[in-house]
Design an enzyme around this catalytic site. Structure first.
Site, PDB file in Angstrom:
ATOM      1  N   ASN A   1       0.816  -1.215   0.000  1.00 42.35           N
ATOM      2  CA  ASN A   1       0.000   0.000   0.000  1.00 42.35           C
ATOM      3  C   ASN A   1       0.852   1.269   0.000  1.00 42.35           C
ATOM      4  O   ASN A   1       0.418   2.304  -0.516  1.00 42.35           O
ATOM      5  CB  ASN A   1      -0.968  -0.010   1.177  1.00 42.35           C
ATOM      6  CG  ASN A   1      -2.065  -1.051   1.005  1.00 42.35           C
ATOM      7  OD1 ASN A   1      -2.387  -1.445  -0.112  1.00 42.35           O
ATOM      8  ND2 ASN A   1      -2.628  -1.519   2.105  1.00 42.35           N
TER       9      ASN A   1
ATOM     10  N   ASP B   1      -9.804  -4.603  -6.906  1.00 46.83           N
ATOM     11  CA  ASP B   1     -10.645  -5.662  -6.367  1.00 46.83           C
ATOM     12  C   ASP B   1     -12.086  -5.210  -6.214  1.00 46.83           C
ATOM     13  O   ASP B   1     -12.361  -4.063  -5.848  1.00 46.83           O
ATOM     14  CB  ASP B   1     -10.128  -6.103  -4.993  1.00 46.83           C
ATOM     15  CG  ASP B   1      -8.801  -6.823  -5.102  1.00 46.83           C
ATOM     16  OD1 ASP B   1      -8.559  -7.441  -6.142  1.00 46.83           O
ATOM     17  OD2 ASP B   1      -8.026  -6.753  -4.140  1.00 46.83           O
TER      18      ASP B   1
ATOM     19  N   PRO C   1     -16.186   4.859  -3.623  1.00 50.15           N
ATOM     20  CA  PRO C   1     -16.295   6.052  -4.458  1.00 50.15           C
ATOM     21  C   PRO C   1     -15.107   6.986  -4.271  1.00 50.15           C
ATOM     22  O   PRO C   1     -14.408   6.934  -3.256  1.00 50.15           O
ATOM     23  CB  PRO C   1     -17.594   6.698  -3.960  1.00 50.15           C
ATOM     24  CG  PRO C   1     -17.746   6.226  -2.550  1.00 50.15           C
ATOM     25  CD  PRO C   1     -17.198   4.827  -2.545  1.00 50.15           C
TER      26      PRO C   1
END
Length: 422
Positions: free
Chosen positions: A23, A116, A122
């Protein structure tokens, strides 16, 4: 379609070294295009997402070279292009190019991101931030066009939720903007701190990362003078902790920042797992009796949503019921039917995952529909006697550094049929 084949039911032992954070890496790689000099990153995980990002940068004239754990990136000849929907659907982190392209060129044209399918994610908070910085937003076909014709300027931005992606994207856009930007209700994840450290070492002025208020004073130029070492991957670490506790005869997990795993380690120890937490490693002792726990995911420093699936197989061994409520992605349940094929006693009741003691697992052919769900199948496959085949195993490769080699170093009998050289 790649396959991972696991001959499970064996007790594992040895040591494994955690790689750099996925990440962090997928945010820092897009950030490198803000640099006016070549960049060197160290401890970069060998995962599919890194190669996908390198391919996207190559389309922009950004050359890169990845050898071992060292990734060299030269953005000095970059030119702005539209990143099409087809190019960016392979990973959601492609949306960080919106912030970095906007910060470098004042304009970004990027296809809507993929990644994924774990429920709605959003980008409204990203758009809110870009607008506050002076950009206009238009949508055309499968593209989002973000443009600051009069340049970007500092602003005070309050995020309606502590979004990791929005916090990162706003930092990327604001780091070269005129004036000072203040992000309130910012996300606090260690990966954001890692990104800010990378940018600050190149001359950025970012303060307050790790708190709910981040202050960014824009600068004219960013120059890399030293290599940046990516922090260890806390999600990979948690996954190997689950493997060690469920299938291990004593496993040492190295290159860990334990503080990044506080909430996870607290639950693992509440389960009854015996750990020796050391300065930069954790030894996991063989475990026999475990007790069920209640888990509720939440933003950092809470229990990470990315760890609920890798931990689930271990919860199946507990002698009493466990429950998981994922407050961030309640639809993150696509792994459950696959676990049931392997004998797991697990179900979803009113958005709560209910996990009962399971005393027997059976090998099966299952499908990894996304990274962390695939990890849960991998952990279960290691426990289940017989041969488990995980289809779409390339999804696991998107998030786990050299996973086949690392599992084999623990004496696991695993193989992978994909073309990736991990």
């Amino acid at each position: 379609m790649a396959k991972m084949v696991i001959h499970g039911g064996k007790r594992l032992s040895g040591s494994v070294t955690i790689g750099g954070s996925k990440n962090s890496t997928v945010a820092i790689i897009p950030a490198t295009i803000l640099s006016d000099t070549p960049v060197v990153l160290d401890s970069v995980p060998q995962i599919k997402d890194v190669y996908n990002l390198m391919a996207l940068m190559d389309e922009m004239g950004v050359k890169s070279d990845f050898q071992g754990e060292i990734l060299k990136i030269d953005p000095t000849q970059i030119f702005p292009i539209s990143l099409s929907h087809n190019k960016v659907t392979s990973l959601r982190a492609s949306y960080y190019f919106i912030g970095s392209l906007l910060g470098r060129f004042g304009k970004a044209v990027v296809g809507f991101p993929g990644g994924d399918d774990i429920g709605p994610r959003p980008i409204d908070q990203h758009i809110k931030g870009f607008k506050a910085l002076g950009a206009t937003i238009t949508e055309k076909d499968n593209y989002i066009v973000v443009e600051a014709r009069n340049g970007l300027h500092g602003a005070r931005i309050f995020l309606d939720m502590a979004s990791v992606g929005a916090t990162i994207n706003i930092i990327l856009a604001a780091v070269k903007a005129q004036g000072t930007t203040i992000i309130e209700n910012a996300a606090k994840e260690p990966e954001i701190i890692d990104l800010a450290t990378f940018l600050n070492n190149m001359g950025a002025n970012i303060r307050g990362v790790g708190t709910q208020t981040i202050r960014i004073t824009g600068v004219d130029c960013l120059k890399a003078t030293n290599s940046h070492t990516i922090i260890p991957d806390r999600i990979e670490a948690g996954t190997y902790l689950s493997i060690a506790a469920s299938s291990g005869n004593g496993i040492l997990i190295k290159n860990i920042i334990a503080e990044h795993l506080d909430a996870f380690l607290a639950k693992v120890q509440e389960l009854g797992v015996n750990l020796d937490v050391r300065e930069d490693s954790i030894f996991v002792y063989p475990n026999s009796q475990l007790t069920g726990v209640e888990i509720k995911t939440s933003p950092y420093p809470g229990f990470a949503t990315d760890l609920q699936q890798p931990l689930t197989p271990l919860l199946l061994l507990a002698d009493s019921q466990s429950t998981i409520i994922d407050t961030l992605y309640p639809k993150r349940t696509r792994h459950i039917p696959e676990l049931i094929k392997m004998g797991a006693k697990i179900k979803v009741v009113d958005s709560k995952i209910v996990i009962e003691h399971t005393d027997h697992f059976n090998a099966a052919e299952v499908t990894a529909e996304e990274i962390r769900g695939g990890a849960s199948l991998m952990v279960t496959g290691l426990m289940a006697p017989g041969t488990t085949v995980i289809n779409q195993a390339e999804n696991i490769m998107r998030g786990y550094d050299r996973v086949i080699d690392k599992l084999r170093s623990l004496q696991a009998d695993v193989s992978y049929s994909g073309s990736e050289k991990f």
